[in-house]
Design a protein around this motif. Structure first.
Motif, short mmCIF file in Angstrom:
data_model
loop_
_atom_site.label_atom_id
_atom_site.label_comp_id
_atom_site.label_asym_id
_atom_site.label_seq_id
_atom_site.Cartn_x
_atom_site.Cartn_y
_atom_site.Cartn_z
N GLU A 87 -15.20 -17.78 16.71
CA GLU A 87 -14.01 -16.97 16.98
C GLU A 87 -13.06 -17.77 17.87
OE1 GLU A 87 -14.50 -12.97 18.31
OE2 GLU A 87 -16.47 -12.85 17.35
N MET A 88 -11.79 -17.79 17.54
CA MET A 88 -10.80 -18.55 18.29
C MET A 88 -9.77 -17.60 18.90
SD MET A 88 -11.67 -21.57 18.26
CE MET A 88 -12.72 -22.70 17.45
N THR A 89 -10.26 -16.64 19.66
CA THR A 89 -9.34 -15.73 20.34
C THR A 89 -8.90 -16.37 21.65
OG1 THR A 89 -11.15 -14.60 21.46
CG2 THR A 89 -10.44 -13.71 19.32
N GLU A 90 -7.91 -15.79 22.29
CA GLU A 90 -7.39 -16.33 23.55
C GLU A 90 -8.46 -16.31 24.63
OE1 GLU A 90 -3.84 -15.43 26.77
OE2 GLU A 90 -3.91 -14.34 24.88
N VAL B 145 -11.74 -16.44 24.29
CA VAL B 145 -12.77 -17.44 24.01
C VAL B 145 -12.24 -18.84 24.32
CG1 VAL B 145 -14.13 -18.49 22.17
CG2 VAL B 145 -13.94 -16.01 22.30
N MET B 146 -11.00 -19.13 23.95
CA MET B 146 -10.42 -20.45 24.21
C MET B 146 -10.29 -20.71 25.71
SD MET B 146 -10.19 -21.83 21.31
CE MET B 146 -9.19 -23.24 21.64
N THR B 147 -9.91 -19.68 26.47
CA THR B 147 -9.81 -19.84 27.92
C THR B 147 -11.18 -20.12 28.53
OG1 THR B 147 -7.96 -18.29 27.91
CG2 THR B 147 -8.98 -18.72 30.03
N LEU C 110 -13.74 -21.52 27.04
CA LEU C 110 -14.14 -22.88 26.66
C LEU C 110 -13.44 -23.93 27.53
CD1 LEU C 110 -14.20 -22.69 22.75
CD2 LEU C 110 -16.14 -23.05 24.27
N ALA C 111 -12.16 -23.72 27.79
CA ALA C 111 -11.42 -24.67 28.62
C ALA C 111 -11.97 -24.70 30.03
CB ALA C 111 -9.94 -24.29 28.63
#
Length: 100
Positions: free
Chosen positions: A80-83, A85-87, A89-90
């Protein structure tokens, strides 16, 4: 009920008898096979309806494609590439690169 056709004699002396299946009601007969009779032996050759085999193969492929599509749409194999999840991961990458 099996229906035997009129015997036919080929040019080489072989006799051929067609066999069909009579259905109930107003349905047409469908071929079952042929008997080939010659001096040495008698041989049965069944009639194969390849269109039925083809239809079964096409329906099986279609069902597999539909099931695969439904499985991917319900739970795709990619992450899943939601906001949110991306935050996360970063932030995890930043915390990994900090000196200890």
């Amino acid at each position: 009920m099996l229906v035997f056709g009129e015997p036919y004699e080929a040019t080489n002396g072989t006799g051929i008898v067609t066999v069909s299946n009579k259905s109930w009601g107003h349905r047409p007969e469908h071929p079952v096979g042929i008997y080939t009779i010659n001096a040495e032996n008698t041989m049965w050759t069944p009639a194969v309806d390849t269109s039925r085999h083809t239809l079964i193969g096409v329906c099986t492929g279609f069902a597999a494609a539909v099931i695969g599509t439904i499985a991917v749409l319900r739970r795709p194999p990619w992450p899943e590439m939601t906001e949110r999840v991306m935050t996360a991961l970063a932030q995890a990458r930043i915390s990994e690169n900090r000196p200890r």
